[in-house]
Design a protein around this motif. Structure first.
Motif, PDB file in Angstrom:
ATOM      1  N   ASP A 104     -32.671 -11.991  -3.783  1.00  0.00           N
ATOM      2  CA  ASP A 104     -33.613 -11.330  -4.682  1.00  0.00           C
ATOM      3  C   ASP A 104     -34.938 -11.047  -3.982  1.00  0.00           C
ATOM      4  OD1 ASP A 104     -34.926 -10.396  -6.978  1.00  0.00           O
ATOM      5  OD2 ASP A 104     -35.504 -12.418  -7.585  1.00  0.00           O
ATOM      6  N   HIS A 105     -35.497 -12.056  -3.318  1.00  0.00           N
ATOM      7  CA  HIS A 105     -36.808 -11.902  -2.709  1.00  0.00           C
ATOM      8  C   HIS A 105     -36.775 -11.024  -1.468  1.00  0.00           C
ATOM      9  CE1 HIS A 105     -38.199 -15.853  -4.812  1.00  0.00           C
ATOM     10  NE2 HIS A 105     -38.089 -14.833  -5.630  1.00  0.00           N
ATOM     11  N   LEU A 106     -35.711 -11.102  -0.693  1.00  0.00           N
ATOM     12  CA  LEU A 106     -35.599 -10.215   0.467  1.00  0.00           C
ATOM     13  C   LEU A 106     -35.487  -8.759   0.032  1.00  0.00           C
ATOM     14  CD1 LEU A 106     -33.178 -12.196   2.837  1.00  0.00           C
ATOM     15  CD2 LEU A 106     -35.634 -11.829   3.129  1.00  0.00           C
ATOM     16  N   SER A 107     -34.692  -8.503  -0.995  1.00  0.00           N
ATOM     17  CA  SER A 107     -34.520  -7.127  -1.449  1.00  0.00           C
ATOM     18  C   SER A 107     -35.793  -6.584  -2.102  1.00  0.00           C
ATOM     19  CB  SER A 107     -33.346  -7.034  -2.437  1.00  0.00           C
ATOM     20  OG  SER A 107     -33.601  -7.824  -3.587  1.00  0.00           O
ATOM     21  N   ARG A 108     -36.587  -7.459  -2.703  1.00  0.00           N
ATOM     22  CA  ARG A 108     -37.813  -7.007  -3.375  1.00  0.00           C
ATOM     23  C   ARG A 108     -39.008  -6.902  -2.448  1.00  0.00           C
ATOM     24  NH1 ARG A 108     -39.715  -9.973  -8.516  1.00  0.00           N
ATOM     25  NH2 ARG A 108     -38.628 -11.831  -7.785  1.00  0.00           N
ATOM     26  N   MET A 150     -47.041 -11.811  -1.434  1.00  0.00           N
ATOM     27  CA  MET A 150     -45.956 -10.850  -1.627  1.00  0.00           C
ATOM     28  C   MET A 150     -46.502  -9.564  -2.253  1.00  0.00           C
ATOM     29  SD  MET A 150     -43.343 -12.489  -0.422  1.00  0.00           S
ATOM     30  CE  MET A 150     -44.530 -13.240   0.720  1.00  0.00           C
ATOM     31  N   PRO A 151     -46.010  -8.401  -1.805  1.00  0.00           N
ATOM     32  CA  PRO A 151     -46.495  -7.133  -2.363  1.00  0.00           C
ATOM     33  C   PRO A 151     -46.101  -6.970  -3.826  1.00  0.00           C
ATOM     34  CG  PRO A 151     -44.610  -6.778  -0.910  1.00  0.00           C
ATOM     35  CD  PRO A 151     -44.994  -8.214  -0.758  1.00  0.00           C
ATOM     36  N   ARG A 152     -47.064  -6.595  -4.648  1.00  0.00           N
ATOM     37  CA  ARG A 152     -46.828  -6.388  -6.072  1.00  0.00           C
ATOM     38  C   ARG A 152     -47.596  -5.172  -6.554  1.00  0.00           C
ATOM     39  NH1 ARG A 152     -46.970 -11.884  -5.598  1.00  0.00           N
ATOM     40  NH2 ARG A 152     -45.142 -12.984  -6.367  1.00  0.00           N
TER      41      ARG A 152
END
Length: 278
Positions: free
Chosen positions: A41-45, A105-107
């Motif tokens: 999940d986190h790698l893909s996001r 993390m980019p948001r």
């Protein structure tokens, strides 16, 4: 009408169940699956460029992680620890360590959001409080006025904390509702009324799981994960073999903050780190 012999048998069964703990071998598998799906999940996001079009991974496999983490916390808090609040504090400590790399993390928004460990810790605290209410009310240590005051405080805390934690208000409800469902499903008896009651107690967590996501794919993966957990609580936990390779404790405790730190380093090296920190 229940025969006296059957009533006695039910009493013995319920007493035996209340004094024993269900098998937790499934959590060994759950740990590996939770870490793997969370990392996907986190790698893909965060780590993989948008041009790779891996959003489907986050909306499918990535939606397994939260209900699985919440289920394991609820299970251990309900069956395997004598001090659930101390367990909640340990989860909170992991969240404090992970918060800085999580914030990198980019948001799409700059608003402060506390990571999932805060959601799990507060959820366990709420579930523990909810679990103690019947016994406290029965033995006279919790009067109606105090119950109303505590209930109002719990509602206010939920409304306030839900604005700051990951997965918001619905995420905070997962563990309390899991604990409610697990307790009834584990103690289920053969009578129709008891089965209907246990089924009714399982419905709220499934409803909340479906409300936490927007896409049909994400909803289906989250609800299906919750349903499998509820089946384990209803008796399938006895059929689960031990995991061949037990996850090392250091890996289980360190992976959440560690993988965020590794992703932050990768984003920094590729020039895609969230702005405002350097």
């Amino acid at each position: 009408m229940t025969r006296p012999g059957n009533a006695a048998a039910h009493t013995v069964t319920d007493t035996t169940k209340s004094q024993t703990r269900p098998s937790s071998t499934w959590t060994g598998w759950g740990q590996w699956l939770a870490l793997i799906t969370m990392t996907i999940d986190h790698l893909s996001r965060y780590a993989v460029p948008d041009s790779c079009d891996l959003g489907w991974a986050s909306s499918s496999l990535g939606r397994i992680a939260l209900p699985l983490f919440a289920a394991m916390v609820a299970w251990h808090g309900l069956f395997n620890t004598r001090n659930p609040l101390r367990y909640a504090r340990r989860i909170l400590m992991i969240g404090l360590v992970a918060q800085l790399p999580y914030m990198l993390m980019p948001r799409s928004s700059d608003a402060l959001i506390l990571n999932i460990c805060f959601t799990l810790s507060l959820g366990l605290a709420g579930g523990t409080w909810l679990k103690t209410l019947p016994a406290r009310f029965a033995n006279g240590t919790l009067g109606r006025i105090r119950l109303a005051i505590e209930g109002a405080a719990a509602l206010g805390a939920w409304l306030l904390a839900g604005q700051w934690v990951e997965y918001s208000h619905m995420g905070l409800l997962m563990i309390p509702l899991y604990m409610l469902a697990m307790q009834h499903l584990y103690l289920i008896r053969s009578g129709l009324a008891e089965r209907l009651q246990a089924t009714a107690m399982a419905l709220p967590v499934l409803l909340v799981a479906g409300m936490m996501n927007s896409s049909d794919m994400a909803k289906s993966f989250t609800v299906a994960t919750c349903l499998m957990i509820l089946l384990l609580a209803a008796g399938a936990h006895r059929l689960t073999p031990a995991v061949p390779f037990q996850m090392p404790r250091w890996l289980w405790l360190g992976w959440y903050p560690g993988h965020f730190a590794a992703i932050a380093l990768w984003l920094g090296a590729s020039g895609r780190l969230a702005g405002g920190f350097f």
